[in-house]
Design an enzyme around this catalytic site. Structure first.
Site, mmCIF file in Angstrom:
data_model
loop_
_atom_site.group_PDB
_atom_site.id
_atom_site.type_symbol
_atom_site.label_atom_id
_atom_site.label_comp_id
_atom_site.label_asym_id
_atom_site.label_seq_id
_atom_site.Cartn_x
_atom_site.Cartn_y
_atom_site.Cartn_z
ATOM 1 N N HIS A 35 5.095 -2.146 -30.064
ATOM 2 C CA HIS A 35 5.143 -3.086 -28.938
ATOM 3 C C HIS A 35 3.836 -3.868 -28.823
ATOM 4 C CE1 HIS A 35 7.977 0.152 -27.051
ATOM 5 N NE2 HIS A 35 8.646 -0.650 -27.854
ATOM 6 N N HIS A 86 9.637 -1.215 -22.951
ATOM 7 C CA HIS A 86 9.814 -1.618 -24.337
ATOM 8 C C HIS A 86 9.980 -3.130 -24.286
ATOM 9 C CE1 HIS A 86 11.357 2.632 -25.575
ATOM 10 N NE2 HIS A 86 10.282 2.676 -24.806
#
Length: 614
Positions: free
Chosen positions: A548, A591
């Site tokens: 990420h 996320h």
């Protein structure tokens, strides 16, 4: 027919060039070409993946990692505080970008985190705005679930928080692993409640993953089939694949740098696109967007001079401020109470589930092994003195980074740290995540034994204090950039990951989960016997990202080290913008896939409002 050759591009009048056909790039292209009078060219270095099981089948998640057709397979520079390890940094390659490679979880951050974007100087970037655009991007497709299972697995969605007519499909898995329930009950015993609706700005607690899967087809839903393929009939949407952009060409005009062309390499030949009517948008992602900017003469002059590149725009923030969730896996052996990914080493069983998936869109391959996640506050993983210690490290002088010596970068980082101190002080904000993988998570530092069953908890830090960088490693545009996450440059990060591991270890010893656990696999008994020192060494030896990455083209005021303003325009240029996750100045407790879609949606409206006002 949108797919074009390099030779045919010149015959089209082009309004926008989008460099990168990943998640945000395809969203932007689809939305801009809703107007038939606007022509968009997308240039993508990868290819178009069609009917690719490794992408489409949910149960195959992760299999595309290190496949050169599907993954850029980037590596970090040696990490000096992590045993000088070179760490894999997967990034999706091809149309759809990392949306075809992520692990399918669609988690949103907290309200306060998104409101902090506006506090940092970005008007209009806040929870309300980004919730609107997230909903615009998606359609929630319900799957049948009994009241009993809804209670077990913490599922009670508020329909007003989810989209109903967006291109991306999201749903819950059709089948739930039994150990998932035991994990949630154990977490409750440790003071972490279930959170049946984590999408409304409060994401703390034990949550069941919404996944980017269309339950009708049991296939991954991602940017290419959601935003590109339904619009292949548009004559004003042009896509050039397997073409690697090498730089943007600038000319000075009215005191700013104006992009007048883009250069790319295809089949060994250098081509140029010129005469673009409106703008050039970089949507190449957190690792490749700063590389393109630097190759084009935008960035820190000291770095550009090293590679013989003439500085055109002095922007020291380009490539700085890199952040990613960092963590490590813990795995225990468990009793064989159900079929898991561990059983699929049996060819006959694997074949049975493959047939079940093909015929009925059911079975193991229709679900994912990572459907349970626990978001933890600082209070859950540390004492009051621990929290105070972590907060005391939230200053630029505690972190080895360029911001120590660069006034603009220091100003921006101190403002980020001020927000992080507030987040850490709140019992409602997630600082760590325990990602459950039902089975033996495929990690290079642990061997799987056929016939045994496992349960994995990946223990990740949500708001790292360390800051890294991405810069050119070579003047060769085809060379990978130098990626330096700078793990544990702020020593508090190591302590935070260790505390998160300790929570996971405690979770495994808490009823009713403890009744299923046979014993530790990793960290080993030998490591555990060394206590905190053993865990610290374990983390340094084995840490890795959660894929990420953000921050390398930060949306901040220029005087705070920003690269783009709140309209996503690159400072010092008149017609270049960045539209991808690199604009996020701070890592978020989510996320980032769902937010990347929202960035593309919001960027489209920004451009429409400027160029085509009502």
């Amino acid at each position: 027919m949108p797919f074009v050759t390099a030779a045919k591009i010149q015959s089209h009048r082009i309004d926008y060039v989008i460099i990168g056909g990943g998640t945000a790039g395809l969203v932007l292209a689809a939305r801009l070409t809703e107007d038939p009078n606007v022509t968009v060219l997308v240039i993508e270095a990868g290819t178009h993946h069609v009917e690719e099981p490794v992408i489409d089948v949910p149960g195959y998640m992760g299999r595309g990692i290190a496949n050169p057709k599907l993954d850029w397979t980037f590596l970090t520079v040696p990490q000096k505080r992590a045993n000088n390890n070179v760490v894999l940094q997967p990034r999706g390659k091809g149309l759809g970008g990392s949306s075809h490679a992520n692990f399918l979880g669609m988690f949103r951050p907290s309200k306060e985190e998104l409101d902090a974007l506006e506090v940092l100087g970005n008007k209009g970037w806040n929870w309300d705005s980004l919730l609107h655009y997230t909903k615009k991007s998606e359609t929630y497709v319900p799957v049948p679930i009994s009241d009993e299972d809804a209670e077990k697995y913490a599922i009670k969605l508020d329909p007003t928080l989810h989209g109903t007519d967006g291109p991306l499909k999201k749903s819950f898995t059709k089948e739930w692993p039994k150990i998932h329930e035991s994990t949630f009950l154990a977490a409750e015993s440790l003071g972490v409640p279930k959170n049946p609706e984590p999408s409304g700005g409060r994401n703390l607690g034990a949550v069941s993953a919404l996944i980017s899967v269309d339950p009708v087809t049991a296939k991954r839903s991602y940017a290419s089939p959601a935003y590109l393929e339904p619009n292949l009939h548009r004559s004003n949407l042009l896509v050039l694949i397997e073409a690697h952009v090498t730089k943007i060409i600038f000319e000075e005009a009215a005191g700013l740098q104006k992009a007048v062309g883009v250069e790319f390499l295809k089949d060994g030949t250098v081509h140029r696109v010129v005469g673009v009517q409106r703008e050039y948008i970089i949507a190449a992602g957190t690792f490749q967007t700063p590389q393109i900017l630097e190759l084009s003469g935008v960035g820190n002059p000291d770095i550009l001079h090293k590679f013989g590149i003439k500085p055109l725009v002095d922007l020291p923030g380009v490539g700085e401020n890199l952040q990613d969730h960092v963590g490590v896996s813990t795995i225990v052996e468990v009793k064989p109470i159900e079929v898991t990914v561990d059983d699929l080493v049996d060819p006959e069983l694997a074949k049975k589930h493959e047939e079940l998936y093909k015929e009925k869109q059911e079975g193991f391959y229709a679900m994912i092994p990572a459907s349970g996640n626990i978001f933890l506050s600082a209070e859950h993983i540390g004492s009051d003195s621990d929290v105070k210690n972590w907060q005391e490290h939230m200053h630029t002088q505690s972190t080895e980074t360029l911001a120590k010596v660069n006034p603009a970068l220091r100003s921006g980082l101190e403002k980020q740290y001020a927000i992080q101190r507030e987040l850490f002080a709140s019992k409602e904000q997630a600082q760590a995540e325990v990602l459950q993988y039902v089975g033996h998570q495929p990690v290079p530092y642990a061997k799987f034994t056929p016939g045994k069953h496992y349960n994995s908890f990946f223990c990740a830090l949500m708001h790292p204090l360390s800051r890294g960088s991405v810069h050119l490693a070579s003047s060769d545009p085809l060379a990978s950039p130098a990626i330096d996450p700078n793990y544990f440059a702020n020593e508090a990060d190591l302590d935070l990951v260790v505390h998160t591991i300790e929570f996971a270890l405690k979770l495994n010893k808490t009823p009713p989960l403890d009744a299923l656990v046979i014993g530790p696999h990793i960290p080993s008994k030998e490591v555990l016997e060394k206590g905190k020192a053993g865990l610290e060494e374990y983390v340094k030896a084995n840490c890795g990202p959660v894929f990420h990455p953000v921050g390398t083209a930060s949306m901040l005021p220029r005087e705070d080290g920003g690269v783009v303003d709140a309209t996503l325009k690159v400072y010092g240029t008149s017609n270049v913008r960045v539209v991808d996750a690199s604009i996020l100045p701070m890592e978020l407790s989510c996320h980032i896939q769902s937010l990347t879609y929202a960035i593309g949606e919001k960027a489209a409206d920004i451009l429409k409002s400027e160029h085509f006002p009502a």
